[in-house]
Design an enzyme around this catalytic site. Structure first.
Site, PDB file in Angstrom:
ATOM      1  N   ASP A  10      -6.938   2.612  -7.986  1.00  0.00           N
ATOM      2  CA  ASP A  10      -5.877   2.835  -6.848  1.00  0.00           C
ATOM      3  C   ASP A  10      -6.472   3.562  -5.689  1.00  0.00           C
ATOM      4  OD1 ASP A  10      -3.307   2.921  -5.928  1.00  0.00           O
ATOM      5  OD2 ASP A  10      -3.245   4.998  -6.405  1.00  0.00           O
ATOM      6  N   SER A  11      -5.612   3.246  -4.662  1.00  0.00           N
ATOM      7  CA  SER A  11      -6.071   3.894  -3.404  1.00  0.00           C
ATOM      8  C   SER A  11      -6.303   5.469  -3.247  1.00  0.00           C
ATOM      9  CB  SER A  11      -5.153   3.530  -2.067  1.00  0.00           C
ATOM     10  OG  SER A  11      -3.858   3.792  -2.421  1.00  0.00           O
ATOM     11  N   GLY A  43      -1.895   1.882   2.654  1.00  0.00           N
ATOM     12  CA  GLY A  43      -0.995   1.155   3.619  1.00  0.00           C
ATOM     13  C   GLY A  43      -0.917   1.129   5.040  1.00  0.00           C
ATOM     14  N   CYS A  74      -2.792  -0.244  -7.465  1.00  0.00           N
ATOM     15  CA  CYS A  74      -2.216  -0.455  -5.816  1.00  0.00           C
ATOM     16  C   CYS A  74      -1.518  -1.654  -5.609  1.00  0.00           C
ATOM     17  CB  CYS A  74      -3.437   0.059  -5.148  1.00  0.00           C
ATOM     18  SG  CYS A  74      -2.927   0.282  -3.409  1.00  0.00           S
ATOM     19  N   GLU A 158       3.438  12.910  -0.951  1.00  0.00           N
ATOM     20  CA  GLU A 158       2.107  13.405  -0.784  1.00  0.00           C
ATOM     21  C   GLU A 158       1.997  15.151  -0.458  1.00  0.00           C
ATOM     22  OE1 GLU A 158      -0.533  10.856   1.031  1.00  0.00           O
ATOM     23  OE2 GLU A 158      -0.956   9.691  -1.007  1.00  0.00           O
ATOM     24  N   CYS A 188       5.661   0.717  -5.258  1.00  0.00           N
ATOM     25  CA  CYS A 188       4.520   1.589  -4.799  1.00  0.00           C
ATOM     26  C   CYS A 188       4.171   2.325  -5.931  1.00  0.00           C
ATOM     27  CB  CYS A 188       4.880   2.212  -3.355  1.00  0.00           C
ATOM     28  SG  CYS A 188       3.802   3.394  -2.792  1.00  0.00           S
ATOM     29  N   HIS A 190       3.632   5.379  -5.951  1.00  0.00           N
ATOM     30  CA  HIS A 190       4.079   6.901  -5.711  1.00  0.00           C
ATOM     31  C   HIS A 190       5.461   7.044  -6.189  1.00  0.00           C
ATOM     32  CE1 HIS A 190       0.390   7.180  -3.598  1.00  0.00           C
ATOM     33  NE2 HIS A 190       0.722   8.419  -3.017  1.00  0.00           N
TER      34      HIS A 190
HETATM   35  N1  DGL Z   1      -1.338   2.882  -3.699  1.00  0.00           N
HETATM   36  C1  DGL Z   1      -0.510   2.496  -2.676  1.00  0.00           C
HETATM   37  C2  DGL Z   1       0.502   1.211  -3.227  1.00  0.00           C
HETATM   38  O1  DGL Z   1       0.883   1.271  -4.296  1.00  0.00           O
HETATM   39  C3  DGL Z   1       0.335   3.715  -2.013  1.00  0.00           C
HETATM   40  C4  DGL Z   1      -0.294   4.387  -1.153  1.00  0.00           C
HETATM   41  C5  DGL Z   1      -1.443   3.725   0.007  1.00  0.00           C
HETATM   42  O2  DGL Z   1      -0.714   3.281   0.967  1.00  0.00           O
HETATM   43  O3  DGL Z   1      -2.638   3.765  -0.153  1.00  0.00           O
HETATM   44  O4  DGL Z   1       0.851   0.690  -2.030  1.00  0.00           O
END
Ligand code: DGL
Length: 269
Positions: A10-11, A43, A74, A158, A188, A190
């Site tokens: 993941d990011s 993002g 992600c 966050e 997403c 989050h």
């Molecule tokens: N993990 C990203 C997603 O699912 C959300 C956070 C980001 O923008 O890195 O889109």
């Protein structure tokens, strides 16, 4: 031959929600989680940057951690880079490994649930990429999707800002409810954190499709259909949690997701 692993990428740390759900479902699987916390949020980056960051991180999971499969939790990576990674990078670099995304399995779930008029909330990048609409059209053009970009949600989540989220979320949901969507996809990593507020707004019965519920069983299904890969992944229950940058805040986030201390290692892929 040594056991290989399942990689979850993941990011940042949002994907830990999915990693934990996979662990709850399949505690036996040897898993490595990698969050690119140095570059989060993806993002707001360009497509080229997202591709470079994710290829670099996934390459590390294949070469250094011997992952047989990397699941990109992600949505942004799934939208910006997954196809190119699967079609260009993988056949040359690791033809016998696999990279899986989250967009198609999520849509398959919405389709099999029979909700013809689908709603989704996601980051601006996801909505602008139109990935959910494009993939839905390929899977079943008789379904429609209404997309709502919700750029304030990731920063609020966050920064411990959930107490301010309800009026913003109500505003974001208004056009989707006006379009009479029958279910809501959380597009997403989050957004599962928003479940209590979403229930407050939408009620207990409204179908909310969360990747935390969908991805673990879709992964299991994939492994069952691909025993050649499944057999290579170790079933010793080992877990590693890696990040590309570490702060006290990240340790607290991990603690709140796992309800226990987990050892997070800082790596430089
Ligand atoms: N993990 C990203 C997603 O699912 C959300 C956070 C980001 O923008 O890195 O889109």
């Amino acid at each position: 031959m040594a056991d290989m692993k399942l990689g979850v990428f993941d990011s940042g740390l949002g994907g830990l929600l999915i990693a934990k759900a996979i662990e709850d479902n399949r505690p036996d699987i040897d898993m490595v989680y990698l969050g690119d916390t140095l570059h989060v949020p993806y993002g707001k980056r360009s497509k080229d940057a997202i591709y470079d960051y994710s290829r670099h991180a996934i390459d590390y999971l294949f070469s250094e951690k011997d992952c047989q499969i990397v699941l990109t939790a992600c949505n942004t990576v799934s939208a910006a880079a997954l196809r190119t990674l699967q079609q260009t990078y993988l056949p040359d670099a690791y033809p016998d490994r696999r990279i899986l995304g989250v967009v198609v399995p999520t849509l398959e779930e919405a389709i099999s649930s029979g909700y013809k008029n689908i709603g989704i909330i996601a980051t601006e990048y996801i909505v602008e990429s139109d990935i959910y609409a494009a993939e839905l059209k390929k899977l079943d053009p008789s379904f429609t999707i209404h997309q709502q970009a919700t750029p304030l949600l990731v920063p609020l989540i966050e920064n411990n800002g959930l107490k301010w989220v309800k009026p913003i979320l109500e505003d974001y949901l208004e056009p989707l409810l006006a379009a009479q969507v029958e279910c809501l996809i959380l597009g997403c990593t989050h957004y599962p954190h928003l479940m209590p507020v979403l229930r407050d707004i939408l009620g207990d019965q409204f179908p909310i499709l969360s990747q935390v519920d969908i991805i673990p069983y879709k992964l299991n299904d994939y492994l069952q259909r691909h025993p050649v890969f499944d057999e290579k992944i170790g079933k010793n229950g080992t877990k590693e949690y890696l990040v590309t940058d570490i702060t006290r805040g990240y340790k607290e986030t991990a603690l709140s997701i796992y309800n226990k201390e987990i050892e997070i290692q800082h790596v430089k892929p």
